[in-house]
Each structure stands twice: as C-alpha cells, then as structure tokens.
Design a protein around this motif. Sequence first.
Motif, short mmCIF file in Angstrom:
data_model
loop_
_atom_site.label_atom_id
_atom_site.label_comp_id
_atom_site.label_asym_id
_atom_site.label_seq_id
_atom_site.Cartn_x
_atom_site.Cartn_y
_atom_site.Cartn_z
N VAL A 103 0.87 -1.18 0.00
CA VAL A 103 0.00 0.00 0.00
C VAL A 103 0.91 1.23 0.00
O VAL A 103 1.57 1.51 1.00
N PHE A 104 0.92 1.94 -1.12
CA PHE A 104 1.85 3.06 -1.29
C PHE A 104 1.08 4.36 -1.52
O PHE A 104 0.34 4.48 -2.50
N VAL B 111 -1.56 3.61 -4.57
CA VAL B 111 -1.40 2.53 -5.53
C VAL B 111 -1.16 1.26 -4.70
O VAL B 111 -0.28 1.21 -3.84
N ILE B 112 -2.00 0.26 -4.93
CA ILE B 112 -1.94 -0.99 -4.18
C ILE B 112 -1.45 -2.08 -5.13
O ILE B 112 -2.12 -2.40 -6.12
N PRO C 85 -12.21 3.65 -6.09
CA PRO C 85 -11.26 3.27 -7.15
C PRO C 85 -11.18 4.37 -8.20
O PRO C 85 -12.17 5.00 -8.55
N THR C 86 -10.00 4.61 -8.71
CA THR C 86 -9.78 5.60 -9.76
C THR C 86 -9.09 4.94 -10.94
O THR C 86 -8.52 3.85 -10.83
N VAL C 87 -9.13 5.62 -12.08
CA VAL C 87 -8.55 5.09 -13.31
C VAL C 87 -7.27 5.84 -13.62
O VAL C 87 -7.22 7.08 -13.59
N VAL D 251 -5.51 1.47 -8.22
CA VAL D 251 -5.34 2.81 -7.65
C VAL D 251 -6.64 3.21 -6.94
O VAL D 251 -7.73 3.07 -7.51
N TYR D 252 -6.49 3.73 -5.72
CA TYR D 252 -7.65 4.18 -4.93
C TYR D 252 -7.39 5.58 -4.38
O TYR D 252 -6.25 5.97 -4.12
#
Length: 238
Positions: free
Chosen positions: A49-50, A87-88, A146-148, A171-172
């Motif tokens: 998890v960054f 970013v996971i 969630p994002t794109v 990506v969240y």
Amino acid sequence: MSNALAIAHVTQALALLLASNVGPEFDEAVKVEPHKPPTEPPDYPTINVFLYQVTPNTSMRNNDLPTRASDGTLVKRPAAALDLHYVISAYGDETTLVGQRLIGSVVRTLHEIPVLPKDVIEETGHLPHLAGSDLAEATQRVRLTPTVMDIDETSKLWGMLHQTPYALSVVYQATLVLIDGREQPVPAKPVERPEVRVLPFGAPGAPVPPGAGTGPGADDGTSVNGSAIEAADAQQGH
C-alpha cells in the motif's frame, strides 16, 4: 477534524483493513506493507500500500474561509481538506497467479467496505508512531474510491520509482481527510443584552408597523385613531 497524524493513520488503517480481509482467503500468510513498492519483488504473497500523492480536495479547499477577523484575530480554526492517492500492488508466485488473486481480493474488500471502519482506525491508533492521533474522533469518515490511471500516467508513476519493476496494481483515492490548525480561536464576546422581547403590533412599547398612521399624520391634521373618529362625529353634528 484531525491532527497532522491523520495521513499516516489512514495509510496504516488501510493496510490493516486489507490484512484482516484478504489474508484469510489464502492458505499461507499474506504480508501487507504500507510503504513504497520494493525494488526486488518478493516471491511470497505480499500486498503493498503506497501513498504516492496528496492533493487538496477541490470541493472543500476553501470551505473554512474566512478564518480571521479584520484585526487579525483567529475566529475559526483553519482546516486543510485533502485527498490521498494510493497505488496498491500485489506480489507472489506467478505460476499460481498469486498477484492476480490478491488484487481480486483487494478490489472485493474495498468494494464491500468502502469506508474505513472506526474499530480499524482505533486499533491502528494504538501503534507507538501514531500515538496522539485523533482520527478516530473525526466526524468525517474516510471513503475509498477506485480511480482510473491511463497508460501514460501509469508509466510516469512507475518511472518515478527508480529501479522498481512494475507490478499488477490498482489505484484508490481516500476522501476526505481534514487536518486542523494548532492555534485556538479567540472566544466569542458575551452577549451584551441577553433579554429578548417579542411584542405584537399595537402592544405598549411595540414598534409601529409601516403605514399604520397611528400618530399625527392625517391630511386634516387629526390622528388616524380614536381622534379621527371623534372629528368625523363632530362634523356630522354640524
């Protein structure tokens, strides 16, 4: 509202949430690490998890203005409204598609639990490096969406991670994190006249409604009240 530990607290709580829900699905332990992706990918099941970006929340960034009076005194504690971007990434044995299985479990977990639970926040708040965090007391709960990220954005992100190979990731965005200022506002001045009177029109001491003409203002010099009626009776008597 929260203090300056809120950002780190959200990251730690997100890692704990994933560890508590993703790990039980695998025969072996899943390690969740809340830091930058490793330069040497591990071969055991790992979720990374960054937090790669912190941005102002566009809808709330100016919601706390003004915070000071004209003389400069603080009338309202300022609060920074932030969004956290994560970013996971997932790592593991590629022959059994561990990374893909982990990402699937991550997506399902965050779709089922899109808001950080209070018990998870409270549990992570006991860690020594988060001592003093008041995120658990915040009325605003952090939501994960969630994002794109397109190919160009993905390439730039992983290009900034020097010597770090790309890994399957999602990506969240965590919204909304509010960080309070430290200064205490000046207490409000006491009310100088606390008594409140409510009177109907016509009562002694009540204000005169506009256009009522209760004083001497009629065209014939008489007042528009009982005096006006007496004047009319006198004219009829003549």
